[in-house]
Design an enzyme around this catalytic site. Structure first.
Site, mmCIF file in Angstrom:
data_model
loop_
_atom_site.group_PDB
_atom_site.id
_atom_site.type_symbol
_atom_site.label_atom_id
_atom_site.label_comp_id
_atom_site.label_asym_id
_atom_site.label_seq_id
_atom_site.Cartn_x
_atom_site.Cartn_y
_atom_site.Cartn_z
ATOM 1 N N LYS A 135 13.622 0.651 -2.112
ATOM 2 C CA LYS A 135 12.839 -0.606 -2.441
ATOM 3 C C LYS A 135 13.448 -1.042 -3.639
ATOM 4 O O LYS A 135 13.604 -2.010 -4.039
ATOM 5 C CB LYS A 135 11.344 -0.334 -2.446
ATOM 6 C CG LYS A 135 10.707 -0.414 -0.734
ATOM 7 C CD LYS A 135 9.293 0.214 -1.023
ATOM 8 C CE LYS A 135 8.746 0.224 0.564
ATOM 9 N NZ LYS A 135 7.633 0.884 0.664
ATOM 10 N N ASP A 175 1.753 -5.696 -0.150
ATOM 11 C CA ASP A 175 1.767 -5.142 1.107
ATOM 12 C C ASP A 175 0.897 -5.918 1.893
ATOM 13 O O ASP A 175 0.667 -5.702 3.135
ATOM 14 C CB ASP A 175 1.323 -3.765 1.149
ATOM 15 C CG ASP A 175 2.475 -2.753 1.056
ATOM 16 O OD1 ASP A 175 3.429 -3.095 1.887
ATOM 17 O OD2 ASP A 175 2.318 -1.824 0.626
ATOM 18 N N GLN A 212 2.837 3.249 -2.418
ATOM 19 C CA GLN A 212 3.268 3.989 -1.358
ATOM 20 C C GLN A 212 2.394 4.758 -0.415
ATOM 21 O O GLN A 212 1.693 5.681 -1.022
ATOM 22 C CB GLN A 212 4.520 4.629 -1.772
ATOM 23 C CG GLN A 212 5.584 5.118 -0.598
ATOM 24 C CD GLN A 212 6.178 4.289 0.450
ATOM 25 O OE1 GLN A 212 6.580 2.945 -0.270
ATOM 26 N NE2 GLN A 212 6.509 4.529 1.459
#
Ligand code: GUN
Length: 278
Positions: free
Chosen positions: A49, A116, A93
């Protein structure tokens, strides 16, 4: 033989367009990633990422914590990032260490920085048919891939295996919003193959080999979200590619299918959040 749904190729196309857009932005997007613990897959994902963000001109910041970090410490950091004008996107994460309450952590993220789309605010918007700030990355990537290959969900029977908040539930909802008829299957589903045999589009997001030969009708579109190492050490997905690709109309490879689309969506979401703030 099925047509390969090439996530790597589409990711590159998306990155090319994004790079031009980001180059023209006077204030660059900034993505903060929190990584708690040392899950080997998570470390690889987070590095990837960061690498992609930097390649595109997105500022990125990774905050690493040991596995025994307290929930309070992570919450404090999220508050700090929420209040930091220079940060436009925040990602925690997953998975988090077991002693940390995932829901409390995710919901501490300001919805307008929730890259997200996993806060209750944004998932609530999605599930009530309203527009969230952004859509969850993997489901969004799957829909972009279907659109790229002109596979229309409307009126199709989409079968989703796996009911996670990260993939199964949001992808089912997004397909429903696109007028597919959606069936959700999971670990307690009886006679799975009776259901999968009726699928026009099959999405498997389990992390185990669950889709094999003779489980699908001819010309099914097959999306494999699973990614893990099999007993021989080979990277593998939920679907037995060898046999299923002989009868499917389209299929995603593992690697090179859904994985690259997740990261493409993350970069798209990061830019969308930064643009939204203007
Ligand atoms: N772990 C595996 N996939 C994802 C993802 O898309 N987002 C986050 N935050 N964690 C993940």
């Amino acid at each position: 033989m099925a047509v390969i749904l090439d996530g790597k190729k589409l990711r590159e196309k998306i990155f090319e367009e994004l790079k031009i857009k980001i180059d023209s932005m006077p204030v660059k997007p900034s993505l903060a990633v929190i990584l708690a613990g040392n899950d080997p897959s998570s470390i690889i994902y987070v590095n990837n990422k960061k690498k992609c963000a930097e390649k595109l001109g997105i500022n990125s910041l990774v905050i690493n914590y040991p596995a025994d970090v307290t929930e309070a410490e992570v919450l404090k950091k999220i508050q700090e990032l929420n209040n930091n004008e220079n940060i436009t996107a925040i990602l925690v994460q997953l998975p988090l260490p077991k002693h940390i309450n995932k829901s409390r952590i995710l919901n501490a993220i300001a919805p307008e920085k929730d890259v997200d789309g996993l806060t209750t605010y944004n998932s609530g918007k999605l599930f009530s048919g309203e527009k969230p700030y952004v859509y969850p990355c993997t489901p969004k990537g799957i829909l972009l891939l279907l659109d790229e290959y002109k596979i229309e969900p409307e009126g199709k029977h989409a079968v989703v295996i796996g009911r996670s908040n990260l993939v199964g539930k949001p992808v089912a909802q997004m397909l429903l919003n696109r007028n597919a008829t959606v069936t959700m299957c999971h670990s307690k589903t009886k006679n799975l193959s009776d259901i999968t045999k009726t699928a026009d589009i099959l999405i498997s997001a389990v992390g185990k080999k669950v889709v094999g030969e003779n489980m699908l009708k001819n010309n099914c579109v097959v999306i494999d979200v699973g990614i893990f190492r099999d007993e021989t050490g080979k990277i593998s997905g939920d679907v037995d590619f060898e046999t299923v690709s002989k009868t499917a109309s389209y299929i995603t490879p593992v690697p090179g299918g859904v994985g690259p689309m997740t990261i493409a969506s993350l970069m798209l979401n990061t830019v969308e959040l930064a643009e939204h703030r203007k």
